[in-house]
Design a protein around this motif. Structure first.
Motif, PDB file in Angstrom:
ATOM      1  N   VAL A 117      12.729  10.350 -17.775  1.00 52.92           N
ATOM      2  CA  VAL A 117      13.077  11.529 -16.973  1.00 52.92           C
ATOM      3  C   VAL A 117      12.004  12.606 -17.130  1.00 52.92           C
ATOM      4  O   VAL A 117      11.580  13.215 -16.140  1.00 52.92           O
ATOM      5  CB  VAL A 117      14.472  12.078 -17.361  1.00 52.92           C
ATOM      6  N   ASN A 118      11.542  12.823 -18.348  1.00 54.27           N
ATOM      7  CA  ASN A 118      10.502  13.828 -18.592  1.00 54.27           C
ATOM      8  C   ASN A 118       9.217  13.505 -17.831  1.00 54.27           C
ATOM      9  O   ASN A 118       8.560  14.391 -17.284  1.00 54.27           O
ATOM     10  CB  ASN A 118      10.198  13.948 -20.088  1.00 54.27           C
ATOM     11  N   GLU A 119       8.872  12.230 -17.782  1.00 55.33           N
ATOM     12  CA  GLU A 119       7.666  11.804 -17.072  1.00 55.33           C
ATOM     13  C   GLU A 119       7.785  12.098 -15.571  1.00 55.33           C
ATOM     14  O   GLU A 119       6.858  12.593 -14.944  1.00 55.33           O
ATOM     15  CB  GLU A 119       7.415  10.308 -17.302  1.00 55.33           C
ATOM     16  N   ILE A 120       8.952  11.802 -15.016  1.00 53.44           N
ATOM     17  CA  ILE A 120       9.158  12.037 -13.577  1.00 53.44           C
ATOM     18  C   ILE A 120       9.203  13.535 -13.287  1.00 53.44           C
ATOM     19  O   ILE A 120       8.605  14.016 -12.323  1.00 53.44           O
ATOM     20  CB  ILE A 120      10.448  11.344 -13.079  1.00 53.44           C
ATOM     21  N   THR A 121       9.902  14.286 -14.128  1.00 51.88           N
ATOM     22  CA  THR A 121      10.002  15.738 -13.953  1.00 51.88           C
ATOM     23  C   THR A 121       8.627  16.380 -13.963  1.00 51.88           C
ATOM     24  O   THR A 121       8.319  17.252 -13.154  1.00 51.88           O
ATOM     25  CB  THR A 121      10.887  16.361 -15.058  1.00 51.88           C
ATOM     26  N   SER A 122       7.793  15.927 -14.875  1.00 51.09           N
ATOM     27  CA  SER A 122       6.437  16.443 -14.984  1.00 51.09           C
ATOM     28  C   SER A 122       5.643  16.142 -13.710  1.00 51.09           C
ATOM     29  O   SER A 122       4.907  16.996 -13.192  1.00 51.09           O
ATOM     30  CB  SER A 122       5.778  15.802 -16.208  1.00 51.09           C
ATOM     31  N   PHE A 123       5.806  14.956 -13.177  1.00 52.93           N
ATOM     32  CA  PHE A 123       5.133  14.558 -11.938  1.00 52.93           C
ATOM     33  C   PHE A 123       5.580  15.430 -10.760  1.00 52.93           C
ATOM     34  O   PHE A 123       4.784  15.795  -9.895  1.00 52.93           O
ATOM     35  CB  PHE A 123       5.440  13.068 -11.641  1.00 52.93           C
ATOM     36  N   LEU A 124       6.871  15.777 -10.730  1.00 54.58           N
ATOM     37  CA  LEU A 124       7.452  16.506  -9.597  1.00 54.58           C
ATOM     38  C   LEU A 124       7.193  18.017  -9.630  1.00 54.58           C
ATOM     39  O   LEU A 124       7.362  18.696  -8.617  1.00 54.58           O
ATOM     40  CB  LEU A 124       8.969  16.284  -9.551  1.00 54.58           C
ATOM     41  N   LYS A 125       6.805  18.516 -10.792  1.00 58.33           N
ATOM     42  CA  LYS A 125       6.720  19.954 -11.002  1.00 58.33           C
ATOM     43  C   LYS A 125       6.020  20.687  -9.853  1.00 58.33           C
ATOM     44  O   LYS A 125       6.570  21.626  -9.272  1.00 58.33           O
ATOM     45  CB  LYS A 125       6.006  20.241 -12.326  1.00 58.33           C
ATOM     46  N   GLU A 126       4.812  20.285  -9.518  1.00 62.19           N
ATOM     47  CA  GLU A 126       4.063  20.949  -8.460  1.00 62.19           C
ATOM     48  C   GLU A 126       4.540  20.556  -7.071  1.00 62.19           C
ATOM     49  O   GLU A 126       4.529  21.371  -6.147  1.00 62.19           O
ATOM     50  CB  GLU A 126       2.552  20.637  -8.603  1.00 62.19           C
ATOM     51  N   ARG A 127       4.966  19.320  -6.927  1.00 66.23           N
ATOM     52  CA  ARG A 127       5.385  18.820  -5.605  1.00 66.23           C
ATOM     53  C   ARG A 127       6.643  19.500  -5.080  1.00 66.23           C
ATOM     54  O   ARG A 127       6.847  19.594  -3.874  1.00 66.23           O
ATOM     55  CB  ARG A 127       5.625  17.312  -5.657  1.00 66.23           C
ATOM     56  N   LEU A 128       7.501  19.920  -5.996  1.00 65.81           N
ATOM     57  CA  LEU A 128       8.755  20.558  -5.568  1.00 65.81           C
ATOM     58  C   LEU A 128       8.564  21.994  -5.108  1.00 65.81           C
ATOM     59  O   LEU A 128       9.376  22.522  -4.351  1.00 65.81           O
ATOM     60  CB  LEU A 128       9.771  20.533  -6.715  1.00 65.81           C
ATOM     61  N   LYS A 129       7.492  22.636  -5.576  1.00 66.68           N
ATOM     62  CA  LYS A 129       7.308  24.060  -5.284  1.00 66.68           C
ATOM     63  C   LYS A 129       7.142  24.312  -3.799  1.00 66.68           C
ATOM     64  O   LYS A 129       6.427  23.608  -3.113  1.00 66.68           O
ATOM     65  CB  LYS A 129       6.079  24.590  -6.026  1.00 66.68           C
ATOM     66  N   LYS A 130       7.812  25.357  -3.345  1.00 65.17           N
ATOM     67  CA  LYS A 130       7.699  25.748  -1.926  1.00 65.17           C
ATOM     68  C   LYS A 130       6.614  26.760  -1.773  1.00 65.17           C
ATOM     69  O   LYS A 130       6.435  27.628  -2.590  1.00 65.17           O
ATOM     70  CB  LYS A 130       9.059  26.317  -1.456  1.00 65.17           C
TER      71      LYS A 130
END
Length: 197
Positions: free
Chosen positions: A184-197
């Motif tokens: 989960v931590n690995e995926i969350t880290s990957f998504l961090k920038e992608r989720l930002k609006k």
């Protein structure tokens, strides 16, 4: 497509919905053998995202087969239709500005590629939950491998039906080497920038 059916543009757009939610909509597609940990990781990730006020929805392969896909079996053709329907539902959620998590074996490369093609570049994140067949059989949380080996379940992925590994997924989670929290931590880290609006 019937020529009398026309696409109606809506006044409120995906961008508008994402602005309201303050994050991007996207689909996180978890693929892997039965017992690899797809549903477990997707559930934990959804909880993590929810706690961060990200709007989510989890489409679990088994759950979807209780409803919209309950008329489908496990032949290659039915599996193809199963994935097509899940992808189309996911597309509606993403258009609504939601982060949709799909946990489905989705054994064929062609079907996963067709699902990806429905989405704008960057909106589809393929997550390969990698786990050896031997380990999945050891875990066998639903007792399905045992039944498949006895011939009680026909066309079971990994036993009597093929699983085609993803060639170039955005993320590979190896659940024989890392636990659910690390995954989960690995995926969350990957998504961090992608989720930002």
């Amino acid at each position: 497509m019937n020529e009398n059916i026309k696409w109606n543009e809506t006044v409120v757009t995906k961008h508008d919905r994402e602005q309201l939610k303050n994050h991007n909509g996207m689909i996180l597609w978890f693929t892997g053998l039965s017992g690899s940990g797809k549903s477990t990781i997707a559930n934990l990730l959804e909880k993590d995202l929810h706690d961060q006020t990200v709007h989510t929805y989890l489409l679990d392969g088994d759950n979807v087969r209780h409803g919209i896909n309950k008329n489908l079996g496990f032949s290659s053709q039915d599996r193809k239709e199963n994935i097509r329907r899940i992808a189309e539902i996911g597309k509606l959620f993403v258009d609504a500005g939601i982060v949709v998590l799909v946990a489905a074996i989705s054994p064929f490369k062609e079907d996963r590629a067709a699902a990806r093609d429905l989405f704008t570049h960057g909106d589809f994140v393929e997550i390969y939950v990698k786990c050896s067949l031997e380990e999945c059989e050891k875990r066998d949380p639903k007792g399905l491998y045992k039944k498949a080996r006895k011939g009680e379940i026909k066309e079971f992925t990994g036993v009597t039906h093929p699983y085609e590994e993803p060639v170039n997924p955005e993320i590979i989670i190896d659940t024989t080497k890392q636990n659910s929290e690390q995954s989960v931590n690995e995926i969350t880290s990957f998504l961090k920038e992608r989720l930002k609006k």
